[in-house]
Design a protein around this motif. Structure first.
Motif, PDB file in Angstrom:
ATOM      1  N   THR A  67       0.841  -1.320  -0.028  1.00 25.32           N
ATOM      2  CA  THR A  67      -0.053   0.084   0.061  1.00 25.32           C
ATOM      3  C   THR A  67       0.769   1.257  -0.039  1.00 25.32           C
ATOM      4  OG1 THR A  67      -2.123  -1.079   1.073  1.00 25.32           O
ATOM      5  CG2 THR A  67      -1.747   1.247   1.377  1.00 25.32           C
ATOM      6  N   LEU A  68       1.816   1.210   0.796  1.00 21.45           N
ATOM      7  CA  LEU A  68       2.655   2.604   0.872  1.00 21.45           C
ATOM      8  C   LEU A  68       3.537   2.800  -0.220  1.00 21.45           C
ATOM      9  CD1 LEU A  68       3.689   2.145   4.774  1.00 21.45           C
ATOM     10  CD2 LEU A  68       2.256   3.732   3.677  1.00 21.45           C
ATOM     11  N   THR A  69       4.155   1.585  -0.776  1.00 22.62           N
ATOM     12  CA  THR A  69       4.711   1.627  -2.200  1.00 22.62           C
ATOM     13  C   THR A  69       3.906   2.067  -3.243  1.00 22.62           C
ATOM     14  OG1 THR A  69       6.335  -0.199  -1.407  1.00 22.62           O
ATOM     15  CG2 THR A  69       6.001   0.404  -3.789  1.00 22.62           C
ATOM     16  N   GLU A  70       2.888   1.983  -3.281  1.00 25.10           N
ATOM     17  CA  GLU A  70       1.864   2.457  -4.192  1.00 25.10           C
ATOM     18  C   GLU A  70       1.636   4.060  -4.073  1.00 25.10           C
ATOM     19  OE1 GLU A  70      -0.432   3.361  -7.491  1.00 25.10           O
ATOM     20  OE2 GLU A  70       0.980   1.590  -7.391  1.00 25.10           O
ATOM     21  N   VAL A  71       1.368   4.326  -2.918  1.00 22.42           N
ATOM     22  CA  VAL A  71       1.208   5.639  -2.477  1.00 22.42           C
ATOM     23  C   VAL A  71       2.476   6.506  -2.852  1.00 22.42           C
ATOM     24  CG1 VAL A  71       1.346   7.515  -0.689  1.00 22.42           C
ATOM     25  CG2 VAL A  71      -0.261   5.417  -0.483  1.00 22.42           C
ATOM     26  N   LEU A  72       3.561   5.996  -2.806  1.00 20.35           N
ATOM     27  CA  LEU A  72       4.846   6.621  -3.339  1.00 20.35           C
ATOM     28  C   LEU A  72       4.825   6.851  -5.067  1.00 20.35           C
ATOM     29  CD1 LEU A  72       7.767   7.917  -3.351  1.00 20.35           C
ATOM     30  CD2 LEU A  72       8.596   5.474  -3.139  1.00 20.35           C
ATOM     31  N   LEU A  73       4.599   5.592  -5.439  1.00 22.60           N
ATOM     32  CA  LEU A  73       4.753   5.499  -6.802  1.00 22.60           C
ATOM     33  C   LEU A  73       3.620   6.319  -7.555  1.00 22.60           C
ATOM     34  CD1 LEU A  73       5.865   1.823  -7.316  1.00 22.60           C
ATOM     35  CD2 LEU A  73       7.249   3.630  -7.418  1.00 22.60           C
ATOM     36  N   ALA A  74       2.464   6.425  -6.997  1.00 23.20           N
ATOM     37  CA  ALA A  74       1.457   7.189  -7.667  1.00 23.20           C
ATOM     38  C   ALA A  74       1.972   8.746  -7.727  1.00 23.20           C
ATOM     39  CB  ALA A  74       0.308   7.290  -6.838  1.00 23.20           C
ATOM     40  N   GLN A  75       2.940   9.310  -6.984  1.00 26.24           N
ATOM     41  CA  GLN A  75       3.233  10.542  -6.996  1.00 26.24           C
ATOM     42  C   GLN A  75       4.602  10.888  -7.805  1.00 26.24           C
ATOM     43  OE1 GLN A  75       3.173  13.038  -3.665  1.00 26.24           O
ATOM     44  NE2 GLN A  75       2.079  11.625  -2.345  1.00 26.24           N
ATOM     45  N   THR A  76       5.447   9.575  -8.223  1.00 27.08           N
ATOM     46  CA  THR A  76       6.508   9.781  -8.786  1.00 27.08           C
ATOM     47  C   THR A  76       6.650   9.111 -10.348  1.00 27.08           C
ATOM     48  OG1 THR A  76       7.157   7.571  -7.901  1.00 27.08           O
ATOM     49  CG2 THR A  76       7.833   9.304  -6.596  1.00 27.08           C
ATOM     50  N   ARG A  77       5.603   8.126 -10.527  1.00 26.05           N
ATOM     51  CA  ARG A  77       5.662   7.470 -11.835  1.00 26.05           C
ATOM     52  C   ARG A  77       5.558   8.345 -13.117  1.00 26.05           C
ATOM     53  NH1 ARG A  77       0.923   4.656 -10.011  1.00 26.05           N
ATOM     54  NH2 ARG A  77       2.374   2.585  -9.571  1.00 26.05           N
ATOM     55  N   HIS A  78       4.707   9.293 -12.874  1.00 24.16           N
ATOM     56  CA  HIS A  78       4.505  10.156 -14.023  1.00 24.16           C
ATOM     57  C   HIS A  78       5.504  11.595 -13.793  1.00 24.16           C
ATOM     58  CE1 HIS A  78       1.747   7.552 -15.555  1.00 24.16           C
ATOM     59  NE2 HIS A  78       0.727   7.646 -14.268  1.00 24.16           N
ATOM     60  N   ASN A  79       6.035  11.744 -12.966  1.00 28.57           N
ATOM     61  CA  ASN A  79       7.054  12.823 -12.360  1.00 28.57           C
ATOM     62  C   ASN A  79       8.522  12.559 -12.935  1.00 28.57           C
ATOM     63  OD1 ASN A  79       8.587  15.060 -11.567  1.00 28.57           O
ATOM     64  ND2 ASN A  79       7.579  14.972  -9.616  1.00 28.57           N
ATOM     65  N   LYS A  80       8.713  13.288 -14.204  1.00 30.45           N
ATOM     66  CA  LYS A  80       9.955  13.032 -14.835  1.00 30.45           C
ATOM     67  C   LYS A  80      11.230  13.541 -14.073  1.00 30.45           C
ATOM     68  CE  LYS A  80       8.130  10.545 -18.202  1.00 30.45           C
ATOM     69  NZ  LYS A  80       8.393   9.159 -18.090  1.00 30.45           N
ATOM     70  N   GLY A  81      10.984  14.410 -13.156  1.00 31.46           N
ATOM     71  CA  GLY A  81      11.970  15.097 -12.458  1.00 31.46           C
ATOM     72  C   GLY A  81      12.412  14.423 -11.009  1.00 31.46           C
ATOM     73  N   VAL A  82      11.845  13.263 -10.771  1.00 27.76           N
ATOM     74  CA  VAL A  82      12.030  12.743  -9.513  1.00 27.76           C
ATOM     75  C   VAL A  82      11.975  11.302  -9.855  1.00 27.76           C
ATOM     76  CG1 VAL A  82       9.828  12.364  -8.617  1.00 27.76           C
ATOM     77  CG2 VAL A  82      11.678  12.420  -7.089  1.00 27.76           C
TER      78      VAL A  82
END
Length: 267
Positions: A67-82
């Motif tokens: 669950t927590l990993t998905e919370v993180l990836l939801a904010q990063t997978r479409h962010n090319k700067g991180v």
């Protein structure tokens, strides 16, 4: 999700390990973790890691971790700067390999691999484990975590260089030996050269930076302070960086007496 070469370039400077907030009854605070991710990304860092020792990964159930990993990836997978660095700590290779593969499929930009250490596996067994994970996720870049104080494991620079020669996606070593300087220098002088990330809460950050470390991976509590220290080093302001680190050192030195002190709530 960034391309491997792009993701690798983002792992520079301060790369915080995300901590997990819990409710009063001990459940994970999912919304709170989302706020932690947003706040840390808002400090200007270009990569984060989860879960690590500072995340209390060893206290998380599999569903909680997912669950927590998905919370993180939801904010990063479409962010090319991180870049999101997702950690794998399984002692069994048959568990570590699919976990690493699932993380990449879910959007992890890099894998952080903690080698097995429980009951003192042989150096050959540790090497085989590392190689299996590297092969399974190639070309995704991998950060190998060397934490002898926490794990009792011992890998020499020559061992790591030999692995990197065969598996080019071994791109970084997180060095948490104390002091880390000699290993950082040996890794940089190897063929291929392996860039180092300094860990252990940044206690030895000035020496690590002097030795050529490309970044630091502390807990996320004082991200803004670490970012400012690194900015001063990068700008050539050595006295300013040393002075700010000196002021932070009493706190992080105390915390690193025991990993529980890093994550303990205020009383």
């Amino acid at each position: 999700m960034a391309a491997p070469e792009t993701a690798e370039a983002l792992v520079r400077g301060v790369s915080p390990v995300l901590e997990v907030p819990f409710t009063q009854d001990g459940a994970i605070d999912v919304a709170g973790f989302g706020r932690v991710v947003r706040h840390v990304l808002g400090t200007g860092v270009s990569s984060v890691m989860f879960p690590g020792f500072a995340s209390e990964y060893h206290k998380l159930s599999e569903p909680e971790r997912a669950t927590l990993t998905e919370v993180l990836l939801a904010q990063t997978r479409h962010n090319k700067g991180v870049a999101a660095i997702v950690a794998v700590q399984d002692h069994a290779t048959r568990l570590a390999v699919p976990r690493a593969q699932r993380a990449v499929e879910a959007g992890a930009d890099l894998i952080n691999l903690l080698p097995p250490h429980f009951l003192s596996p042989s150096r050959a067994a540790v090497s085989d484990h590392i190689r299996a994970v590297l092969a399974a996720v190639a070309p995704t870049p991998v950060v190998l975590q060397y934490a002898p104080t926490e794990t009792g494991s011992s890998l020499a620079a020559a061992d790591l260089t030999a692995i990197a020669r065969d598996h080019r996606n071994l791109r970084f070593v997180k060095v948490e030996s104390s002091p880390p300087g000699q290993l950082i220098s040996e890794l940089a002088a190897g063929d291929p050269a392996l860039p180092a990330l300094e860990g252990y809460a940044g206690v030895q950050l000035p020496d690590a930076a002097r030795r050529g470390a490309v970044g630091t991976q502390p807990g996320c509590s004082f991200t803004e302070i670490y970012v400012e220290i690194w900015r001063r080093f990068a700008a050539g302001d050595q006295p300013g960086a040393w002075d700010l680190h000196r002021r932070l050192l009493p706190y992080i030195s105390y915390w690193m007496l025991d990993i529980e002190l890093i994550i303990a709530p205020k009383s």
